[in-house]
Scaffold this motif. Structure first.
Motif, PDB file in Angstrom:
ATOM      1  N   GLN A 116       2.821   7.369   0.510  1.00  0.00           N
ATOM      2  CA  GLN A 116       1.853   6.658  -0.326  1.00  0.00           C
ATOM      3  C   GLN A 116       2.464   5.366  -0.850  1.00  0.00           C
ATOM      4  OE1 GLN A 116       0.144   8.964  -3.586  1.00  0.00           O
ATOM      5  NE2 GLN A 116       0.073   7.133  -4.868  1.00  0.00           N
ATOM      6  N   LEU A 117       3.709   5.442  -1.297  1.00  0.00           N
ATOM      7  CA  LEU A 117       4.397   4.257  -1.810  1.00  0.00           C
ATOM      8  C   LEU A 117       4.596   3.220  -0.709  1.00  0.00           C
ATOM      9  CD1 LEU A 117       5.900   2.713  -4.000  1.00  0.00           C
ATOM     10  CD2 LEU A 117       7.951   4.006  -3.402  1.00  0.00           C
ATOM     11  N   PHE A 118       4.892   3.675   0.513  1.00  0.00           N
ATOM     12  CA  PHE A 118       5.069   2.759   1.650  1.00  0.00           C
ATOM     13  C   PHE A 118       3.806   1.930   1.865  1.00  0.00           C
ATOM     14  CE2 PHE A 118       4.452   2.013   6.222  1.00  0.00           C
ATOM     15  CZ  PHE A 118       5.559   1.216   6.493  1.00  0.00           C
ATOM     16  N   VAL A 119       2.651   2.590   1.845  1.00  0.00           N
ATOM     17  CA  VAL A 119       1.376   1.882   2.041  1.00  0.00           C
ATOM     18  C   VAL A 119       1.124   0.928   0.883  1.00  0.00           C
ATOM     19  CG1 VAL A 119      -1.115   2.155   2.255  1.00  0.00           C
ATOM     20  CG2 VAL A 119       0.410   3.726   3.459  1.00  0.00           C
ATOM     21  N   GLN A 120       1.370   1.398  -0.346  1.00  0.00           N
ATOM     22  CA  GLN A 120       1.157   0.550  -1.516  1.00  0.00           C
ATOM     23  C   GLN A 120       2.029  -0.698  -1.460  1.00  0.00           C
ATOM     24  OE1 GLN A 120       0.014   3.987  -4.864  1.00  0.00           O
ATOM     25  NE2 GLN A 120       1.734   2.640  -5.160  1.00  0.00           N
ATOM     26  N   THR A 121       3.287  -0.519  -1.087  1.00  0.00           N
ATOM     27  CA  THR A 121       4.219  -1.652  -1.025  1.00  0.00           C
ATOM     28  C   THR A 121       3.789  -2.650   0.037  1.00  0.00           C
ATOM     29  OG1 THR A 121       6.036  -0.211  -1.728  1.00  0.00           O
ATOM     30  CG2 THR A 121       6.642  -2.320  -0.742  1.00  0.00           C
TER      31      THR A 121
END
Length: 259
Positions: A116-121
């Motif tokens: 999820q963090l990868f996509v957000q970043t």
């Protein structure tokens, strides 16, 4: 044994991702807040980049890591929240009755949080490019920024999962991640270390691991391939992950022993 563990982690991570996708409002506010930080700070504070200490650096590249790290902190809470929900609805207890690896039960939500963090970043970086971001190290520099973000998110997710397993309480798990927000502001958030005047704040920034995360990202974005500066961020991540994942593992063992 190894293949079984990998399969368990894959299945539980996939389930956590699907659960997140079914509840998009659990992560969209955090993403919007992180982008808000980027837009507001760039438009409101970019003038201070004219100070000599900035050495002509682009303030957008300077402030981008703050937006990324805030996303990491907010997104990390998802791992803990997912575990608490499983505990409250009884799914966690049912998992303990299956042959599933206990390690996979903990790592599944954590890995989902990292994805999820990868996509957000990625989305935050895309917005930054639309705003005129220039990356000194090019494409591979963006890869380094993503790796740092994911690693720092892993550390936060481990802590969130540990709190969730220890307290089995949604409010406590959510509140537990709030202690990390002061780490952002007791650091080189808005200005370089050289411009911090208060002695106590300089000391706080020196011992604050977030300072080295900011420094590594800013080095990649602004200064180029300065390997020791970049390495310090990965060292901070390794130390933080060791502490938080160990905390999560110990909490998981106690949760399992209590049933």
């Amino acid at each position: 044994m190894g293949n079984g563990l990998i399969k368990d982690i894959w299945l539980l991570s996939k389930r956590s991702v699907q659960t997140t996708l079914r509840s998009p409002f659990s992560f969209i506010p955090n993403l919007l807040i992180s982008m808000f930080f980027l837009v507001v700070y760039e438009s409101g504070l970019s003038g201070i980049s004219q100070l000599p200490a900035f050495d002509g650096a682009d303030y957008l590249a300077f402030i981008l890591p703050v937006s990324v790290v805030s996303a990491a902190i907010g997104g990390a809470g998802g791992a803990g929240q997912g575990i608490v929900k499983d505990i409250e609805n009884g799914f966690f207890s049912r998992l303990l009755l299956t042959p599933a690896s206990r390690l996979s039960i903990v790592l599944g939500p954590i890995i989902a949080g990292m994805l999820q963090l990868f996509v957000q970043t990625l989305l935050i970086i895309m917005v930054a490019f639309f705003m005129g971001l220039n990356v000194e190290t090019g494409f591979f520099g963006i890869i380094i920024v993503l790796l740092i973000a994911i690693g720092w998110g892993l550390a936060f997710a481990g802590y969130s999962a540990g709190v969730a397993l220890k307290t089995k309480n949604a409010q406590a798990a959510q509140a537990g991640t709030l202690i990390f927000f002061p780490l952002i502001f007791l650091s080189t958030t808005f200005v370089p270390y050289e411009l911090i005047e208060a002695t106590w704040l300089k000391v706080a920034a020196t011992i604050n691991p977030t300072t080295y995360i900011f420094q590594s990202m800013r080095t990649v974005l602004i200064d180029g391939w300065q390997w020791w500066e970049i390495a310090q961020g990965f060292i901070a991540i390794a130390i933080a992950c060791t502490i938080t994942i160990t905390f999560a593992t110990v909490s998981a063992k106690k949760a399992v022993s209590r049933g």
